[in-house]
Design a protein around this motif. Structure first.
Motif, mmCIF file in Angstrom:
data_model
loop_
_atom_site.group_PDB
_atom_site.id
_atom_site.type_symbol
_atom_site.label_atom_id
_atom_site.label_comp_id
_atom_site.label_asym_id
_atom_site.label_seq_id
_atom_site.Cartn_x
_atom_site.Cartn_y
_atom_site.Cartn_z
ATOM 1 N N CYS A 287 -4.359 22.897 17.525
ATOM 2 C CA CYS A 287 -2.909 22.797 17.739
ATOM 3 C C CYS A 287 -2.276 21.911 16.656
ATOM 4 N N GLU B 151 -0.508 18.689 18.104
ATOM 5 C CA GLU B 151 -1.459 17.626 18.418
ATOM 6 C C GLU B 151 -1.895 16.903 17.141
ATOM 7 N N PRO C 50 -3.808 24.137 26.049
ATOM 8 C CA PRO C 50 -3.333 24.032 24.658
ATOM 9 C C PRO C 50 -4.211 24.854 23.707
ATOM 10 N N CYS C 51 -3.584 25.347 22.654
ATOM 11 C CA CYS C 51 -4.290 26.193 21.689
ATOM 12 C C CYS C 51 -5.319 25.350 20.922
ATOM 13 N N TRP D 194 2.909 18.363 25.348
ATOM 14 C CA TRP D 194 3.172 19.734 24.880
ATOM 15 C C TRP D 194 4.362 20.382 25.600
ATOM 16 N N GLU E 226 0.330 31.934 13.470
ATOM 17 C CA GLU E 226 0.068 32.260 14.872
ATOM 18 C C GLU E 226 0.648 33.621 15.224
ATOM 19 N N TYR F 132 2.425 26.074 24.800
ATOM 20 C CA TYR F 132 1.369 27.090 24.735
ATOM 21 C C TYR F 132 1.576 28.198 25.767
#
Lengths: 491, 118
Positions: A197, A200, A193-194, A162, A213, A184
């Motif tokens: 994601c 991902e 991390p969100c 990320w 977002e 993030y």
């Protein structure tokens, strides 16, 4: 590459010598074109060869060579010399001849010289192609860089950890030069991390993913962005990075939220409006029947009912206009303390019912303020009720309290609401003023703080929030004593 | 003897309107302003027909209807729903009729007359 049938011009004074050379060249598959030294320029124009074999034409062979090279800069010239003319040979090389051969020229020597000259020509041509391709590549790179930088959205490229490995200018302007940082952290100020994601997800399945977002720029501005991700693969097809492209859709969402808010509002008042219209029918009926029967009491009560209902409907329509941003603020000059007391009176019973201590901490000499008491009180009540809810939801502490503190300076009044309830994480803090964002699940509508913030901003005021998860929250609503009424947001 | 209609609505202006209509057409009326009191009024007034609002502050219409329909003595009293809620016919499917406010007076009277057999 040597093309066997390619033309080679042979220019000599000695015709017989020229014919011998031509025969050798023809045996090697070339097309020799014989000419005299005096005709060399014209022949070169006609034949356009890549290679010229130039015999000993005249004393100033060097000048002739220069002349030819000036007219045909890409041609290669093999110069023929009489034995012992070493100096002249050097002069010719200096003037641009690519090779020299000393007479009598043997077949092998000629063959080697021709091959070498043509090999060099081929190399030169390949160099030219490479140079041209390099130029195109540079231009393409420049174009890509320009597109990458100038495209009106944020583009960042993330690796599997990320971390941002590339970003466009627009991104860097709003989020800083943060290569190597976690996306993030930069986009959302998160420590992990969100959830859901899209980067991902693209690493996992190689497909494009799309999410919406709320991100925060380095200057603290919030943007609603539509984010799309796409895989970047290496030469073996493995996904090594993921590109994230985010388009700012804040204005579209603002417009949508206005319309949705109006729709919600109409939905919520429709029950009341239906009742009012029915009662208006009742007044009309009473009036008609009164006129029919000459019953003055009935006429009078009918008129009263019609007047009452018309007034109520009028107010409802005005409220609706407020939501469609056509209602102006009803600014009144009021006493701060009594206004604060009335707001507190509204919420205190709810706090007491749940065993939450409710404290009023009002400074002396609060003075007067100009505001629309209806909209500001509903905004403050909303914030106070949220504080009570945050205490109700917090099971960690044995004792809870909500403090409603009001202070003032010469220019502004500050209404502060402190609670020791659940507190908010950073993401909740960033989203709390967004329409339809609620941390209360089905108990919240996502309207309250949105409207509170909206009306405070309309007064030229601001809301500041400090919160720590598990510790509590403080809202501070600053309102100027004289409102600097803001124009409604473009909607 | 005039047939009696129980009006259940939390808005006094609408109660008055319905009283006007029914009384002008020869019916007796009685009223309740929410679902919680309505069952007592049913027992004391023994109405022949009930008009029922759905959204009321103390107890909402469908709950009253459930109580009424389970009552051995009064469970058979016909009910007409008069409410500001759109789609109110789904709230009490067994109602004789459902009207959305503002309602058509003549249509309401027609249903009342048919229900009470006049």
């Amino acid at each position: 590459m040597i093309v066997a049938s390619e033309s080679i011009v042979v220019a000599t004074v000695d015709v017989e010598h020229g014919q011998v050379l031509a025969r050798v060249l023809a045996e090697h598959g070339f097309r020799p074109v014989l000419c005299r030294c005096t005709e060399v320029a014209r022949t070169l124009h006609e034949v356009r060869p890549r290679l010229l074999i130039l015999g000993h034409c005249r004393q100033d062979g060097e000048a002739l060579l220069r002349d030819i090279l000036q007219q045909f800069p890409r041609i290669r010239v093999i110069a023929l010399l009489e034995p012992g003319e070493t100096e002249q040979g050097l002069d010719l090389l200096d003037a641009g001849a690519s090779d020299i051969l000393v007479k009598p020229v043997g077949e092998r020597a000629l063959s080697i010289a021709v091959k070498r000259a043509l090999d060099i020509l081929d190399l030169q041509e390949q160099c030219d192609i490479v140079r041209e391709k390099n130029k195109i590549l540079r231009m393409s790179q420049q174009m890509c860089r320009q597109l990458f930088d100038e495209v009106p959205c944020y583009i960042s490229v993330q690796n599997k950890d990320w971390r941002i490995v590339r970003a466009n200018r627009h991104f860097k302007e709003d989020f800083g030069d943060c290569l190597g940082e976690h996306c993030y952290e930069i986009y959302k100020h998160r420590t992990h991390p969100c959830p859901n994601c899209p980067v991902e997800a693209t690493f996992a399945d190689g497909l494009m993913h799309q999410t919406e977002e709320v991100v925060t720029t380095r200057s603290g501005q919030q943007r609603i962005v539509l984010t799309m991700t796409a895989p970047i693969r290496d030469e073996n097809g493995n996904i090594v990075e993921v590109m994230e492209l985010s388009t700012d859709i804040s204005q579209i969402r603002e417009l949508q939220s206005r319309l949705t808010s109006l729709g919600l509002f109409i939905g919520s008042i429709s029950h009341g409006v239906r009742g009012m219209l029915t009662a208006l029918d009742g007044g009309m009926y009473r009036l008609e029947k009164g006129i029919e029967t000459g019953d003055m009491d009935r006429i009078r009560s009918g008129v009263e009912l019609v007047k009452l209902m018309v007034a109520r409907i009028r107010n409802s329509v005005l409220e609706m206009l407020y939501y469609s941003k056509e209602r102006e603020l009803n600014i009144q000059h009021i006493d701060v303390r009594s206004f604060a007391e009335s707001v507190a009176n509204f919420v205190e019973p709810k706090a007491e019912k749940h065993g939450i201590a409710f404290q009023r901490d009002f400074s002396q000499d609060l003075g007067q303020v100009s505001l629309d008491p209806e909209v500001i009180s509903s905004g403050l009540v909303n914030i106070l009720e949220n504080a009570v809810d945050a205490c109700i939801d917090d099971e960690a502490k044995p004792h809870h309290e909500v403090v409603f503190a009001v202070s003032a300076t010469a220019h502004e009044v500050c209404f502060a609401v402190r609670d020791n309830g659940t507190g908010m994480d950073r993401q909740t803090q960033e989203k709390m003023f967004s329409l339809f964002f609620s941390s209360k699940g089905s108990r919240g509508t996502g309207l309250g703080l949105y409207i509170a913030n909206d009306v405070v901003q309309q007064h030229g005021g601001r809301i500041e929030v400090q919160s720590a998860l598990g510790e509590g929250t403080e809202f501070r609503v600053f309102l100027p004593r004289q409102p600097r009424v803001q124009p409604a947001p473009a909607s | 003897m005039a047939k009696k209609i129980l009006i259940i609505d939390d808005d006094p202006n609408i109660v008055t309107y319905l009283e006007d209509i029914f009384q002008d057409n020869g019916y007796a009326t009685c009223k309740a302003t929410d679902g919680a009191d309505a069952m007592d009024v049913v027992r004391s007034e023994r109405p022949d027909l009930i008009t029922l609002d759905l959204e009321m502050p103390k107890e909402w219409g469908p709950r009253f209807y459930r109580q009424l329909s389970q009552d051995e003595e009064f469970g058979g009293i016909p009910v007409i729903v008069i409410s500001g809620l759109a789609g109110n016919k789904y709230a009490i499917p067994k109602a004789v009729a459902s009207f959305t406010k503002p309602f058509d007076r003549e249509e309401l009277l027609k249903v009342v007359k048919e229900t009470l057999g006049e």
